[in-house]
Design a protein around this motif. Structure first.
Motif: not given
Length: 328
Positions: A112-140
């Motif tokens: 149960l711990f692994i299940s909750f952790m990886v799903v949360s980590a996956s969502l967190g990675n999506l957030v960081f990827i979106s931040v990274d793409r925003y910086i790349a587009v707005s301030d190349p």
């Protein structure tokens, strides 16, 4: 005679997970055809998820051209989704099909711990990827200064650490005091109170969704502005279309996978109903879709996947193969 035959039929229909345990859960007996179909579906989903994410992990790890901060985030996302395909989907599938947990309370808590952790980590990675793409587009011009490998590694570590801490907090009673849970022997599930459901809704859906949507809207606006400045005559530029397409795919898949789960959870709770099970599997399928969205749309992934599947990565100096032929 009639009463006796009815009692015998009931005994045959009712089965227990553990025959010698008075506290055993009931086992849900399914038709043989249903067992075969479900096991085929679970196996296929697990293999497909593991295969796609392994391609991403091997590609980014092996080829030197892919050792960039952005791809480190994609690698972290692929690792989380790989664990979902390798551990969560098979075990959750077995529990769903057999309706019994045969691996003990300790491993249940860990699972149960692994299940909750990886799903949360996956969502967190999506957030960081979106931040990274925003910086790349707005301030190349200053992107390489603002986004470095060390900063990205720090963000990845923080993401996994926060996901682990959050999972421990929300599963605290289940993990450390399983005897206090009103469960039969052979059950491996979590019963959340209403406040826990609301907290989980905010932490793992509302907050990430708000961040991702707002960032991708900004990316679209920046791309649209740059398109007007660079190519005002042609109108809709390639970067604008690509930004709109990425925004549509990310938002659509994200909400398609998560909204049904939380609607059912808020209305019915996390009881094992047909609706709850279906929405859970839609949620897990998101781990299979992530590499398709964030990797398969890149040309370098198609080239690297071809090198991997044809075993060219075992050739000398294969890590220096060019994956961007258009840049020559």
């Amino acid at each position: 005679m009639i009463d006796k035959s009815i009692m015998e039929d009931n005994r045959q229909e009712i089965q227990y997970c553990f025959l010698n345990n008075n506290l055993s859960c009931f086992k849900d007996v399914k038709p043989e055809v249903e067992y075969v179909i479900l096991y085929m579906f679970i196996s296929s989903l697990s293999v497909f998820t593991v295969f796609l994410n392994l391609l991403v992990i091997i590609s980014i790890s092996h080829f030197k051209q892919l050792h960039t901060p952005t791809n480190l985030l994609i690698l972290s996302l692929a690792v989380a989704d790989l664990i979902v395909g390798l551990i969560v989907i098979p075990l959750m599938g077995h529990l769903f099909i057999e309706s019994c947990w045969y691996f003990g309370e300790t491993f249940c808590s860990l699972f149960l711990f692994i299940s909750f952790m990886v799903v949360s980590a996956s969502l967190g990675n999506l957030v960081f990827i979106s931040v990274d793409r925003y910086i790349a587009v707005s301030d190349p011009l200053r992107y390489t200064v603002r986004v470095t490998t060390d900063k990205v590694v720090f963000c990845i570590v923080i993401n996994w650490l926060c996901s682990s801490i959050y999972s421990i907090i929300i599963l605290y009673d289940t993990m450390f005091y399983p005897k206090t849970q009103d469960k039969c022997y052979g059950d491996c599930s979590v019963s959340f109170k209403t406040e826990h459901v609301v907290t989980d809704l905010i932490v793992t859906f509302v907050a990430p969704a708000s961040v991702i949507m707002s960032i991708y809207v900004k990316i679209f606006c920046v791309a649209k502005y740059q398109a007007k400045v660079v190519n005002s005559v042609i109108g809709v530029s390639k970067s604008q279309r690509k930004a709109a397409k990425t925004l549509g795919i990310v938002v659509m898949v994200y909400f398609m996978c998560w909204i049904p789960y939380y609607i059912v959870t808020l209305i019915q709770g996390n009881e094992s109903t047909v609706e709850f099970n279906i929405t859970c599997w839609i949620l897990y399928m998101n781990s299979c879709m992530n590499p398709l969205i964030y990797a398969l749309f890149y040309k370098w992934f198609r080239i690297s996947a071809k090198h991997i599947m044809t075993l060219k990565i075992f050739k000398p100096s294969s890590q220096y193969f060019s994956l961007f032929p258009d840049d020559k």
